[in-house]
Design a protein around this motif. Sequence first.
Motif, PDB file in Angstrom:
ATOM      1  N   UNK A 209      43.088  43.002  36.429  1.00  0.00           N
ATOM      2  CA  UNK A 209      41.701  43.407  36.179  1.00  0.00           C
ATOM      3  C   UNK A 209      41.576  44.144  34.846  1.00  0.00           C
ATOM      4  N   UNK A 210      42.578  44.961  34.532  1.00  0.00           N
ATOM      5  CA  UNK A 210      42.546  45.746  33.297  1.00  0.00           C
ATOM      6  C   UNK A 210      42.508  44.859  32.060  1.00  0.00           C
ATOM      7  N   UNK A 214      38.124  45.004  33.011  1.00  0.00           N
ATOM      8  CA  UNK A 214      37.904  45.692  34.287  1.00  0.00           C
ATOM      9  C   UNK A 214      37.084  44.861  35.255  1.00  0.00           C
ATOM     10  N   UNK A 215      36.984  43.570  34.958  1.00  0.00           N
ATOM     11  CA  UNK A 215      36.161  42.659  35.767  1.00  0.00           C
ATOM     12  C   UNK A 215      37.024  41.961  36.821  1.00  0.00           C
ATOM     13  N   UNK A 216      36.436  41.792  38.019  1.00  0.00           N
ATOM     14  CA  UNK A 216      37.113  41.016  39.064  1.00  0.00           C
ATOM     15  C   UNK A 216      36.139  40.036  39.707  1.00  0.00           C
ATOM     16  N   UNK A 217      36.685  38.901  40.136  1.00  0.00           N
ATOM     17  CA  UNK A 217      35.965  37.935  40.967  1.00  0.00           C
ATOM     18  C   UNK A 217      36.585  37.856  42.364  1.00  0.00           C
ATOM     19  N   UNK A 218      37.581  38.686  42.600  1.00  0.00           N
ATOM     20  CA  UNK A 218      38.277  38.700  43.883  1.00  0.00           C
ATOM     21  C   UNK A 218      37.330  39.206  44.971  1.00  0.00           C
ATOM     22  N   UNK A 223      32.146  45.037  45.638  1.00  0.00           N
ATOM     23  CA  UNK A 223      31.246  45.937  46.371  1.00  0.00           C
ATOM     24  C   UNK A 223      30.094  45.158  46.997  1.00  0.00           C
ATOM     25  N   UNK A 224      29.640  44.128  46.266  1.00  0.00           N
ATOM     26  CA  UNK A 224      28.594  43.228  46.762  1.00  0.00           C
ATOM     27  C   UNK A 224      29.058  41.803  46.497  1.00  0.00           C
ATOM     28  N   UNK A 225      28.307  40.838  46.994  1.00  0.00           N
ATOM     29  CA  UNK A 225      28.636  39.439  46.704  1.00  0.00           C
ATOM     30  C   UNK A 225      27.346  38.627  46.700  1.00  0.00           C
ATOM     31  N   UNK A 226      26.860  38.307  45.516  1.00  0.00           N
ATOM     32  CA  UNK A 226      25.592  37.582  45.377  1.00  0.00           C
ATOM     33  C   UNK A 226      25.771  36.076  45.464  1.00  0.00           C
ATOM     34  N   UNK A 233      32.263  44.385  37.056  1.00  0.00           N
ATOM     35  CA  UNK A 233      33.073  45.243  36.195  1.00  0.00           C
ATOM     36  C   UNK A 233      33.179  46.587  36.904  1.00  0.00           C
ATOM     37  N   UNK A 234      34.369  46.897  37.384  1.00  0.00           N
ATOM     38  CA  UNK A 234      34.547  48.078  38.229  1.00  0.00           C
ATOM     39  C   UNK A 234      35.132  49.272  37.487  1.00  0.00           C
ATOM     40  N   UNK A 235      35.664  49.050  36.336  1.00  0.00           N
ATOM     41  CA  UNK A 235      36.136  50.133  35.462  1.00  0.00           C
ATOM     42  C   UNK A 235      36.188  49.590  34.042  1.00  0.00           C
ATOM     43  N   UNK A 236      36.405  50.479  33.086  1.00  0.00           N
ATOM     44  CA  UNK A 236      36.451  50.076  31.689  1.00  0.00           C
ATOM     45  C   UNK A 236      37.827  49.497  31.374  1.00  0.00           C
ATOM     46  N   UNK A 237      37.876  48.193  31.263  1.00  0.00           N
ATOM     47  CA  UNK A 237      39.107  47.519  30.887  1.00  0.00           C
ATOM     48  C   UNK A 237      39.028  47.023  29.456  1.00  0.00           C
TER      49      UNK A 237
END
Length: 388
Positions: A209-210, A214-218, A223-226, A233-237
């Motif tokens: 992710x880093x 910091x983005x994930x598709x896992x 947190x949500x799933x549209x 993006x869950x943190x600054x990577x």
Amino acid sequence: MQPRHPFIPYGRQTIDEDDIQAVVNVLKSDYLTTGPAVENFEKKVAEYVDAKYAVAFSSGTAALHGACFATGIGEDDEVITTPMTFAASANCVLYQDGKPIFADIDPETYNIDPDKIRKKITPNTKAIIPVDFTGQPADLDEIMEIAKKHNLTVIEDAAHAIGATYKGIKVGSIADMTMFSFHPVKHITSGEGGIITTNNKTLYEKLLQFRTHGITRNHSLLNENHGPWYYEMQFLGYNYRMTDIQAALGFSQLEKLDRFVQKRRKIVQQYNNEFNTMEQIITPFQHSHGNSSWHLYVIKLKQDLLSITRKRFFKELNEANIGVNVHYIPVHLQPYYQKMGYNKGDYPIAEELYDHIITLPLFPAMTDENVHYVINTVKKIVQEYQIK
């Protein structure tokens, strides 16, 4: 007038038609940036070093940064490393607002001294970054024992050591995380590139992710799933991704690694056979616990037996078209680090070593004639300037 010998660099890549074709195949494919070639390369490296996971990065430095992030290094955290290394081994700590703490080296192996590591540990110590200097593994058992006792993470900087073994185990599966570099002067190359190997799934997922902002598709981490397009993006990577072009070259090169290492060891043996008989030169120490993959061949000059400075010795080799180098200027002597409060005299063993060493050429494409020319030139200079 005798013609000059062709220039011999201290290190260089070895590229053949298989490597070129591997890159061409990617250029003709649907993916140029991170795609299937990166995943294949990661799997191949992990398999080679017997690690569960591998995450490829755009450079070895980026990989070290990722390892520091995954460790959770932050402001006021201290990380112990060696001053006898390239700046990246310490800079990666600064990127996370941590503080590099240097521990001096063993005068024989030139690797970080575990006893000096122990003396540097404080309540703020978060990790240890040992460096496998020139390809010789550090004292990993002792370092891992220290880390376990103090609940520290070990990030092994094995930029020099792919293909090396420690007590019969390949470097890359012993430390919590291990970094390999694929810069062109290293054992194998992807142009630029690096990788982290680990057996820890949590660290693996953080590294993945880093390197991608910091983005994930896992789906299990969202947190949500549209919908199937959704990412977070869950943190600054950072954008530290390796390309498929690089990975294809790295994969092709990896298949030749054992042959490359074998050739390096042969050249080292040739050097040792000649230089071990010369009292003016100290050849690299070979520790019984490890089998070096020999990224660099570093000789130490006994200045008290020579009437020539290291600077002049270096210049004469260059004038003979031998592209020697010096590895390394201790990190704490760099102006940037001096401004941070590190001082000359802080790590006397590393500083004394720096004052007397020269790196001789070592790479798989060296011919026997190249090796003999280097040996004979070094001998000629020593004989000319030896103190009678």
